[in-house]
Motif scaffolding. Structure first.
Motif, PDB file in Angstrom:
ATOM      1  N   VAL A 141     -29.028 -25.459 -12.589  1.00 45.24           N
ATOM      2  CA  VAL A 141     -28.476 -24.593 -11.540  1.00 45.24           C
ATOM      3  C   VAL A 141     -29.586 -24.138 -10.598  1.00 45.24           C
TER       4      VAL A 141
ATOM      5  N   LEU B  72     -29.977 -25.048  -6.528  1.00 51.22           N
ATOM      6  CA  LEU B  72     -30.041 -24.030  -5.486  1.00 51.22           C
ATOM      7  C   LEU B  72     -31.359 -24.096  -4.725  1.00 51.22           C
TER       8      LEU B  72
ATOM      9  N   ARG C  68     -31.345 -14.822  -7.380  1.00 48.15           N
ATOM     10  CA  ARG C  68     -31.040 -14.943  -5.948  1.00 48.15           C
ATOM     11  C   ARG C  68     -31.998 -15.947  -5.331  1.00 48.15           C
TER      12      ARG C  68
ATOM     13  N   LYS D 255     -21.749 -24.357  -9.882  1.00 45.63           N
ATOM     14  CA  LYS D 255     -20.676 -23.394 -10.116  1.00 45.63           C
ATOM     15  C   LYS D 255     -20.031 -23.605 -11.476  1.00 45.63           C
TER      16      LYS D 255
ATOM     17  N   VAL E  37     -22.368 -22.218 -14.175  1.00 43.71           N
ATOM     18  CA  VAL E  37     -22.409 -20.752 -14.186  1.00 43.71           C
ATOM     19  C   VAL E  37     -21.134 -20.180 -14.779  1.00 43.71           C
TER      20      VAL E  37
ATOM     21  N   THR F  65     -20.848 -15.729 -12.425  1.00 50.06           N
ATOM     22  CA  THR F  65     -20.284 -15.992 -11.101  1.00 50.06           C
ATOM     23  C   THR F  65     -21.406 -16.442 -10.178  1.00 50.06           C
ATOM     24  N   ILE F  66     -21.029 -17.194  -9.142  1.00 48.04           N
ATOM     25  CA  ILE F  66     -21.974 -17.634  -8.127  1.00 48.04           C
ATOM     26  C   ILE F  66     -21.328 -17.412  -6.766  1.00 48.04           C
TER      27      ILE F  66
ATOM     28  N   PHE G 295     -27.849 -17.437  -1.949  1.00 43.42           N
ATOM     29  CA  PHE G 295     -27.005 -17.777  -3.096  1.00 43.42           C
ATOM     30  C   PHE G 295     -27.358 -16.839  -4.231  1.00 43.42           C
ATOM     31  N   THR G 296     -26.333 -16.220  -4.822  1.00 42.77           N
ATOM     32  CA  THR G 296     -26.543 -15.231  -5.881  1.00 42.77           C
ATOM     33  C   THR G 296     -25.776 -15.651  -7.127  1.00 42.77           C
ATOM     34  N   VAL G 297     -26.498 -15.740  -8.241  1.00 38.65           N
ATOM     35  CA  VAL G 297     -25.897 -16.063  -9.540  1.00 38.65           C
ATOM     36  C   VAL G 297     -25.939 -14.808 -10.410  1.00 38.65           C
TER      37      VAL G 297
END
Length: 530
Positions: A422, A426, A454, A496, A499, A505-506, A522-524
Motif C-alpha cells: 500500500v 501511494l 499520509r 484500497k 486497507v 479506510t483510505i 492520500f490518507t490511510v
C-alpha cells in the motif's frame, strides 16, 4: 445448448439427491416428537407399574387372611372344647365382622357350619353376562395389560358342588400340614377371591372366603386416573412438538431450501428470509445467511465486472498490436518498420504489465483470507521503505521527506508485506505526479485509537470529477506528457482492497492553500493496537 442442458440436469440431480438425503434421515420434527414422547412413555410405564403394585396388595391381603383365619381357628377350637353349643353364634359374629364366608368341615370332610346360613351372603359374585358393556371393556383392558406385563394368572373360582372339604385344596393342605394355607382365585367377573384354611381340633378345618373386589376397583381407578393424565400429557407433548416444529423446524427448512437454491446457482433469484422479529439463534442465523448471500452476490457481481474490465483493458493493446503486426507486412520503409516494432514492444509490455497486475489483484482476497496478522510498527516499516527509495533512480528530481513517529507509537495488526505494498503504491503514485524538484511528504502518527499514514505530493492534484473514482479498477488520470499505457490503473484499487481487509479506510483529497490546489493527499487510517 448441450452444456446448458447438462448443467440443468446436473442441478436437478443435485436437488433430487439432497431431497433424498433429507427423506432418509430423521427429520428434526421427528426427533423433537421422539424426545417428547419419551417422557410420555415413561408416564405410561406407571400404568404397567400398577400391576406389580396389585400383586403386592394381593400378597398382603392373602397374608392378612391367613393371620385372621389362624386367629379365628384358635378361638373356634377353644369354643369347640368348652361350649360347642355356642359355636354357631361365634361363627356368625366373625362372619359379620370380616364380611367373609366362614365354613367348618369335620374330620370326614362334610360341612357342618356355614356363616352365610346364619347371616346371609356378605358379598355377591356377579354374572359377567348380566353386567353392562363398560364392565366387559374394563375386564378386556385388565387382561390386555396383565398379558403385556406378564402378570401372574390365578385359578378360576367357583362354589363346589357338593360343598365338601376335598373340593378346597387349601383346606386339604391345611389339614395335612397342620398350618394355614391360602389361595388367590379369579371369580367369573374377574373379582379377586382369597380363601384361607386353618386346622381345628379333632381333625376339623376352618375355611374362610374373602371378596377382594376393592383391590380390583382401586387398581382400575388408578389406571383410569393415570390414563387421563397420560392423554393430557400426550396432547400437551403433541402441541409442544407442533409449536417447536413451527418455530424451529419450519424456519430452518425455509433457510435450508433458500441456501440450496443459492448453491444451485440461483443466488439472484433467491431472497433469504431474515426473520427480523426473532431475537433468538434462528433469527441471528437467518440474518447472517441473508448477509452472507448479499456478500456472495456482491462478490459475484464484482467478479463479473472485473472480468469485463479485464477483457476491455486487454482488448485495447491487442487491437493495437494486431494493427501494427498487420501493417508491418505491407511496410517497406525501414524507419516506419522500426516505429511499428516499437509499438509492438510497447503493447507487449503493456499486456504483460496488465496480466501481472490483474493476477496480483485476483489473488489478493484469497491471500488476505489466509494470512495471519502480526504486530507491525508502521514507523519502522516506512523508515526502511524510504531508505530503499533514496537509492532508486526513479526518484531523481523528486525529494522524499518522512516524518518518523516515536518508536512503538504507530503499531497495527496486519500483514507487513501487504501494508508495504500500500505504501509503495501511494508513494509511486505521488512520485509520478510530482514535477521535477517537487516534494513527496510521508507522515505517520497515532490519533486516538487510529494510526494515520499520509502521503502528500506537489502535483496538479485530483480532478473534481475523478476524486470519487480514483480507487476504481482501471481508472487512471495520468500527468500530461507521460507515455500512454505505463500504468494499469489497478494500483490504488489494490491499495484500497488491502486497507479495507485490515479494517481500515483510505481517502483521497486535494491540498488547498489560499484557494489554490497545491497537490494531492492520500490518507490511510488503520486501527491501532497496543
Amino acid at each position: 445448448m448441450a452444456s446448458a442442458t447438462a448443467l440443468t440436469r446436473s442441478s436437478e440431480g443435485t436437488r433430487d439427491d439432497t431431497q433424498l438425503r433429507w427423506s432418509r434421515g430423521w427429520s428434526l420434527t421427528a426427533r423433537i416428537l421422539a424426545v417428547n414422547m419419551f417422557a410420555v412413555l415413561m408416564l405410561a410405564g406407571g400404568i404397567i407399574y400398577l400391576d406389580s403394585f396389585r400383586e403386592r396388595m394381593l400378597e398382603r391381603r392373602a397374608e392378612e387372611a391367613g393371620v385372621a383365619a389362624d386367629l379365628m381357628a384358635a378361638a373356634v377350637s377353644e369354643r369347640m372344647l368348652q361350649a360347642p353349643n355356642r359355636l354357631a353364634p361365634m361363627l356368625e359374629r366373625f362372619g359379620k365382622t370380616t364380611d367373609a364366608r366362614l365354613r367348618i368341615y369335620d374330620r370326614q370332610g362334610a360341612r357342618v357350619l356355614d356363616s352365610w346360613a346364619l347371616t346371609g351372603p356378605t358379598f355377591t359374585l356377579r354374572d359377567p353376562n348380566a353386567e353392562p358393556l363398560r364392565k366387559d371393556v374394563a375386564r378386556f383392558l385388565d387382561r390386555m395389560i396383565e398379558g403385556a406385563v406378564g402378570a401372574r394368572q390365578f385359578e378360576s373360582f367357583a362354589e363346589p358342588a357338593p360343598d365338601v372339604r376335598r373340593a378346597w385344596p387349601e383346606a386339604e393342605a391345611a389339614l395335612a400340614r397342620q398350618a394355614v394355607a391360602t389361595t388367590i382365585r379369579f371369580a367369573p367377573d374377574r373379582t379377586i377371591v382369597i380363601t384361607a384354611a386353618a386346622p381345628l381340633a379333632d381333625g376339623n378345618v376352618l375355611h374362610m372366603t374373602i371378596d377382594a373386589r376393592d383391590v380390583t376397583r382401586g387398581v382400575r381407578d388408578e389406571r383410569l386416573t393415570l390414563f387421563v393424565i397420560f392423554l393430557g400429557v400426550l396432547l400437551l407433548s403433541l402441541l409442544l412438538s407442533s409449536f417447536l416444529a413451527r418455530t424451529i423446524v419450519r424456519p430452518l427448512r425455509r433457510l435450508a431450501i433458500a441456501a440450496q437454491r443459492v448453491r444451485l446457482g440461483r443466488a439472484r433469484e433467491v431472497t433469504i428470509p431474515r426473520f427480523q422479529k426473532r431475537r433468538d439463534e434462528i433469527g441471528a442465523l437467518s440474518r447472517t445467511l441473508s448477509d452472507m448471500t448479499a456478500a456472495l452476490r456482491a462478490r459475484i457481481d464484482a467478479t463479473e465486472a472485473f472480468a469485463a474490465d479485464v477483457a476491455h483493458e486487454i482488448k485495447n493493446p491487442l487491437a493495437s498490436l494486431r494493427s501494427a503486426v498487420d501493417a508491418m507486412g505491407n511496410v517497406k520503409d525501414p524507419e516506419l518498420s522500426a516505429r511499428l516494432l516499437t509499438v509492438v514492444r510497447d503493447d507487449v509490455q503493456r499486456i504483460d504489465r496488465l496480466i501481472s497486475d490483474i493476477s496480483d489483484a485476483s489473488r489478493l482476497d484469497a491471500e488476505l483470507s489466509r494470512v495471519r496478522f502480526e504486530r507491525i510498527d508502521l514507523g519502522v516499516m516506512l523508515a526502511t521503505l524510504m531508505s530503499i527509495y533514496e537509492t532508486q533512480p526513479a526518484t531523481a528530481g523528486v525529494t522524499l521527506a518522512f516524518a518518523r513517529p516515536q518508536f512503538g507509537s504507530a503499531v497495527v495488526n496486519g500483514d507487513g508485506s501487504r501494508l508495504a505494498q500500500v505504501a509503495r503504491n501511494l508513494i509511486d503514485n505521488a512520485i509520478s505526479f510530482s514535477p521535477s524538484g517537487g516534494l513527496v511528504q510521508v507522515t505517520v502518527a497515532r490519533v486516538g485509537e487510529r494510526v494515520l499514514m499520509r502521503v502528500d505530493d506537489d502535483g496538479p492534484g485530483l480532478p473534481p470529477e475523478g476524486i470519487n473514482r480514483i480507487f476504481e479498477r482501471f481508472y487512471s488520470e495520468r500527468p500530461e506528457g507521460e507515455a500512454f499505457g505505463k500504468h494499469s490503473g489497478l494500483g490504488l484499487a489494490i491499495a484500497k482492497a488491502i486497507v479495507e481487509a485490515h479494517d481500515g479506510t483510505i481517502a483521497a483529497e486535494n491540498r488547498i492553500e489560499r484557494d489554490e490546489v497545491k497537490g494531492a493527499r492520500f490518507t490511510v487510517s488503520l486501527p491501532a493496537t497496543q
